[in-house]
Design a protein around this motif. Sequence first.
Motif, PDB file in Angstrom:
ATOM      1  N   VAL A 161      -1.040  24.459 -13.897  1.00 14.11           N
ATOM      2  CA  VAL A 161       0.694  24.437 -13.217  1.00 14.11           C
ATOM      3  C   VAL A 161       0.757  23.268 -13.457  1.00 14.11           C
ATOM      4  O   VAL A 161       2.593  23.303 -13.109  1.00 14.11           O
ATOM      5  CB  VAL A 161       0.260  24.837 -11.698  1.00 14.11           C
ATOM      6  CG1 VAL A 161       1.475  25.150 -10.923  1.00 14.11           C
ATOM      7  CG2 VAL A 161      -0.243  26.512 -11.601  1.00 14.11           C
ATOM      8  N   GLY A 200       7.359  18.546 -11.395  1.00 14.63           N
ATOM      9  CA  GLY A 200       5.835  18.449 -11.697  1.00 14.63           C
ATOM     10  C   GLY A 200       5.718  16.641 -11.477  1.00 14.63           C
ATOM     11  O   GLY A 200       4.234  17.151 -11.451  1.00 14.63           O
ATOM     12  N   ALA A 245       2.551  22.622 -16.720  1.00 16.38           N
ATOM     13  CA  ALA A 245       3.226  23.976 -17.280  1.00 16.38           C
ATOM     14  C   ALA A 245       5.041  23.396 -17.039  1.00 16.38           C
ATOM     15  O   ALA A 245       5.701  23.626 -16.862  1.00 16.38           O
ATOM     16  CB  ALA A 245       2.889  25.234 -16.589  1.00 16.38           C
ATOM     17  N   ILE A 246       4.686  22.941 -14.958  1.00 14.45           N
ATOM     18  CA  ILE A 246       6.094  22.645 -14.966  1.00 14.45           C
ATOM     19  C   ILE A 246       6.514  21.437 -15.447  1.00 14.45           C
ATOM     20  O   ILE A 246       7.480  21.288 -15.140  1.00 14.45           O
ATOM     21  CB  ILE A 246       5.865  22.349 -13.031  1.00 14.45           C
ATOM     22  CG1 ILE A 246       6.073  23.603 -12.799  1.00 14.45           C
ATOM     23  CG2 ILE A 246       7.134  21.722 -12.630  1.00 14.45           C
ATOM     24  CD1 ILE A 246       4.749  24.158 -11.453  1.00 14.45           C
ATOM     25  N   ARG A 306       1.626  28.984  -8.574  1.00 11.42           N
ATOM     26  CA  ARG A 306       1.767  28.933  -9.364  1.00 11.42           C
ATOM     27  C   ARG A 306       3.122  28.447 -10.368  1.00 11.42           C
ATOM     28  O   ARG A 306       3.984  28.134  -9.769  1.00 11.42           O
ATOM     29  CB  ARG A 306       1.498  30.546 -10.139  1.00 11.42           C
ATOM     30  CG  ARG A 306       2.708  31.394  -9.305  1.00 11.42           C
ATOM     31  CD  ARG A 306       2.299  32.459  -9.674  1.00 11.42           C
ATOM     32  NE  ARG A 306       2.686  33.804 -10.439  1.00 11.42           N
ATOM     33  CZ  ARG A 306       1.498  34.043 -10.805  1.00 11.42           C
ATOM     34  NH1 ARG A 306       0.771  35.196 -10.122  1.00 11.42           N
ATOM     35  NH2 ARG A 306       1.825  34.780 -12.234  1.00 11.42           N
ATOM     36  N   ALA A 307       2.868  28.652 -11.709  1.00 18.37           N
ATOM     37  CA  ALA A 307       4.269  28.439 -12.720  1.00 18.37           C
ATOM     38  C   ALA A 307       4.537  29.456 -12.512  1.00 18.37           C
ATOM     39  O   ALA A 307       5.051  30.091 -14.074  1.00 18.37           O
ATOM     40  CB  ALA A 307       3.676  27.321 -13.716  1.00 18.37           C
ATOM     41  N   ARG A 342       9.166  27.077 -16.562  1.00 26.77           N
ATOM     42  CA  ARG A 342       8.669  27.438 -15.154  1.00 26.77           C
ATOM     43  C   ARG A 342       8.588  26.316 -14.046  1.00 26.77           C
ATOM     44  O   ARG A 342       9.258  25.668 -14.544  1.00 26.77           O
ATOM     45  CB  ARG A 342       6.945  27.459 -15.333  1.00 26.77           C
ATOM     46  CG  ARG A 342       6.745  28.319 -16.602  1.00 26.77           C
ATOM     47  CD  ARG A 342       5.745  27.822 -17.585  1.00 26.77           C
ATOM     48  NE  ARG A 342       6.247  27.299 -18.481  1.00 26.77           N
ATOM     49  CZ  ARG A 342       4.870  26.857 -19.516  1.00 26.77           C
ATOM     50  NH1 ARG A 342       3.919  26.905 -19.978  1.00 26.77           N
ATOM     51  NH2 ARG A 342       5.464  25.358 -20.623  1.00 26.77           N
ATOM     52  N   SER A 343       8.320  27.461 -12.964  1.00 24.79           N
ATOM     53  CA  SER A 343       8.974  26.528 -11.419  1.00 24.79           C
ATOM     54  C   SER A 343       7.859  26.376 -10.762  1.00 24.79           C
ATOM     55  O   SER A 343       7.244  27.845 -10.382  1.00 24.79           O
ATOM     56  CB  SER A 343      10.471  27.556 -10.582  1.00 24.79           C
ATOM     57  OG  SER A 343      11.006  26.722  -9.501  1.00 24.79           O
ATOM     58  N   TYR A 344       7.659  25.593 -10.212  1.00 27.83           N
ATOM     59  CA  TYR A 344       6.346  26.056  -8.775  1.00 27.83           C
ATOM     60  C   TYR A 344       6.651  26.732  -7.624  1.00 27.83           C
ATOM     61  O   TYR A 344       8.335  27.087  -7.481  1.00 27.83           O
ATOM     62  CB  TYR A 344       6.494  24.413  -7.774  1.00 27.83           C
ATOM     63  CG  TYR A 344       5.845  24.494  -7.136  1.00 27.83           C
ATOM     64  CD1 TYR A 344       3.903  24.556  -7.080  1.00 27.83           C
ATOM     65  CD2 TYR A 344       5.984  24.458  -5.815  1.00 27.83           C
ATOM     66  CE1 TYR A 344       3.374  24.070  -6.089  1.00 27.83           C
ATOM     67  CE2 TYR A 344       5.275  25.062  -4.571  1.00 27.83           C
ATOM     68  CZ  TYR A 344       3.543  24.243  -4.919  1.00 27.83           C
ATOM     69  OH  TYR A 344       3.241  24.045  -3.613  1.00 27.83           O
ATOM     70  N   THR A 371       7.737  31.712 -14.062  1.00 31.07           N
ATOM     71  CA  THR A 371       8.493  31.564 -14.966  1.00 31.07           C
ATOM     72  C   THR A 371       9.593  32.619 -14.466  1.00 31.07           C
ATOM     73  O   THR A 371       9.834  33.856 -14.515  1.00 31.07           O
ATOM     74  CB  THR A 371       7.934  32.219 -16.475  1.00 31.07           C
ATOM     75  OG1 THR A 371       7.367  31.817 -17.381  1.00 31.07           O
ATOM     76  CG2 THR A 371       9.420  32.387 -17.624  1.00 31.07           C
ATOM     77  N   ASP A 389      10.369  20.812 -17.323  1.00 29.96           N
ATOM     78  CA  ASP A 389      11.225  19.687 -16.408  1.00 29.96           C
ATOM     79  C   ASP A 389      12.737  19.138 -17.494  1.00 29.96           C
ATOM     80  O   ASP A 389      13.178  19.451 -15.876  1.00 29.96           O
ATOM     81  CB  ASP A 389      10.564  18.454 -16.451  1.00 29.96           C
ATOM     82  CG  ASP A 389      10.754  17.717 -15.203  1.00 29.96           C
ATOM     83  OD1 ASP A 389      11.063  18.355 -14.235  1.00 29.96           O
ATOM     84  OD2 ASP A 389      11.088  16.747 -15.541  1.00 29.96           O
ATOM     85  N   ARG A 406      14.267  22.964 -15.809  1.00 32.96           N
ATOM     86  CA  ARG A 406      14.018  23.073 -14.503  1.00 32.96           C
ATOM     87  C   ARG A 406      15.326  21.920 -13.712  1.00 32.96           C
ATOM     88  O   ARG A 406      16.348  22.193 -12.928  1.00 32.96           O
ATOM     89  CB  ARG A 406      13.137  22.060 -14.193  1.00 32.96           C
ATOM     90  CG  ARG A 406      12.962  22.526 -12.160  1.00 32.96           C
ATOM     91  CD  ARG A 406      11.502  21.079 -12.026  1.00 32.96           C
ATOM     92  NE  ARG A 406      11.939  19.836 -11.835  1.00 32.96           N
ATOM     93  CZ  ARG A 406      12.764  19.830 -11.495  1.00 32.96           C
ATOM     94  NH1 ARG A 406      13.222  19.573 -10.159  1.00 32.96           N
ATOM     95  NH2 ARG A 406      12.856  17.954 -11.219  1.00 32.96           N
TER      96      ARG A 406
END
Length: 653
Positions: free
Chosen positions: A241, A226, A244-245, A146-147, A164-166, A149, A249, A252
């Motif tokens: 997912v 991503g 979103a990542i 999931r992404a 949002r992160s893996y 938050t 970016d 991130r």
Amino acid sequence: MPSVKAMNVLVYAGNGTSADSVRHCILSLRRLLSPHFAVSTITADVLLKEPWMSTCALFVIPGGADVPYCKSFNGDGNRKISQYVRQGGSFIGFCAGGYYGSKQCEFEPQNRKLAVVGSRELVFFPGTCRGAAFSGFEYSSENGARAATLVVSKSGQEEAYSFRSYCNGGGVFVDAGKHKDRGVEVLASYEEGLDVDGGDGKAAVVYCKIGEGGAILTGPHPEFSGHHLNRKNGGAEYANVVDAIIDDDENRIKFLRSLIEKLGLQIPEADVPPPRLSTVHLTSIHPPDVAHLVDRLQAITTISDSATKIIDENDTFIFYNEPSTFSTAELADALSPEEIEDPNKDPKNLHYHTTTTDLPSTPFFNHTLFYNSLSTYRSFSRSSPSQFGTFMLYGETVTSTNTMLDKNPKLLSLLPNGLTFAATTQVAGRGRGSNVWISPKGCMIFSVLIRHSLELHSTAPVTFIQYLVALAVVEAVKTYDQGYQKIPVYLKWPNDIYALDPSTNAYVKIGGILVNSSFQNNTFNLVVGVGINTHNAAPTTSLSLLRHALRPSLPEYQQEKLLAKILVVFEEMYYRFCRSGWKAFERDYEREWLHSGQVVTLEMEGGVKATVLGVTEDCGMLRVQLVETGRIVELLSDGNSFDFFKGLVKRKS
């Protein structure tokens, strides 16, 4: 004794790690840290047996499964990692590495197939890492991905932000906020509700002060880009997912930079994308001779898709002599993401040049200057050197000059003695043992092919070639021209070039040697690889800075001229070596190395002290004398590792 400057970022890539996690670590860290640091992988065997700590700026345990980490590191391995961090080192544990760095790991205790519960030895985080934070995790699957938050805590002048992160199986650091008095700081928290009890808070990423060093542990994967995730690996929800990542970016990367900077590593200002492989040019000091070499190579070429190709064991070369109608980048764009991320799978353009007016115009290497310098230095020599550098392969960005020769036996068998392969940047260079030598712009990288007859072996054993080329590099640096004699470069046994950094009074590595050998038709085919930092201020120092500190008015080193000088000196030494053996160079070598009279500890002899005497004349072993008994001990370079800065000689296996 001057200290050593740490320049290596080591990513564990052994039992328990997932290939994807290692790949994402390498890609993200190289993108952020090049050229200040060399990012490479390390195995448990190397961690346990070789002296890595003094040159390591950051040690990373990526995602995977932490139980195998316990099997690899419990006991001696964890003691080494803990000692490294407590003495000032830096550690990051991503996902499974985050569980592993905590006092207690608690993963899916109600699930018989997945349950992992138990104490861990590192205890960087003095509490429990509990997971999975979000349900649905399956090994080797994106079904639970999931992404997530993450809300990044306010820090100094930096306001809080989110991205949002893996996340796939990562944990939460329970009651992390209650451990402030033990050096724990929450850097980011999950925004969504969790499927496990996180105690007081939802800590996703924590910093832990450990002695003189620090550790950062994460539940999610902020190192996953991503752009390097494959939407096809999951269903429609997984594609969302990935999107979103990708959308987040920028934040991130901002967060990942902040983690590295939190640990004290200097990051270059610019975010430099990974370089694309470039065309390789084949030239000669006598351009018409290239046509004769091309005729020889016809024996291994094939015609495929209207292109002339050499398809060898490691690489495929697209062979032509007219300006190419396609680029390596265009070829790469037609490949899958997985193939792009393995540069060895990219086809390589090989453009050969057969006339004087056809020499390539390459922005970082002047072929005319190189060949003119080669002719000039040869004219000064009494030995009539005529082979090293006569034929040249050059690529602005390549995988590895050593690999592209040594691992392509069909091509290697037809190339002439002394052919030199030079590059400006290499992205998958090879070092001694399992080491990787990553070379950004500002390094001079080259490999020389030497065909060494078996008949010479009794007089001139191939073991000494690594010593000989290292000596040639040091001599060429100091005799480049008038005024360079006191440039402080030295030899470190068995195959490194070190310098005394005038700004820190620390010995730092600025170059390395790697000799690969194969044997065919009573001949050793030696690929002698050299990398030396000529102009980069990072990650250690450069010949340019050494020159400026010695005398600012001295002209800059020109890579083309220095390469020509090294090749002439090396060829002179090589043929003298073939005639007279190592004895002719013993005094010169020991004059330039760092070890004469050094007292070292021999781990394989029970920790006894010994004094370094030199290297043996027959096969180049390190010769030492035990302090207490006077007994002479001889040590193979390939069987032992030498930590010069700790005075420690260790057996590798």
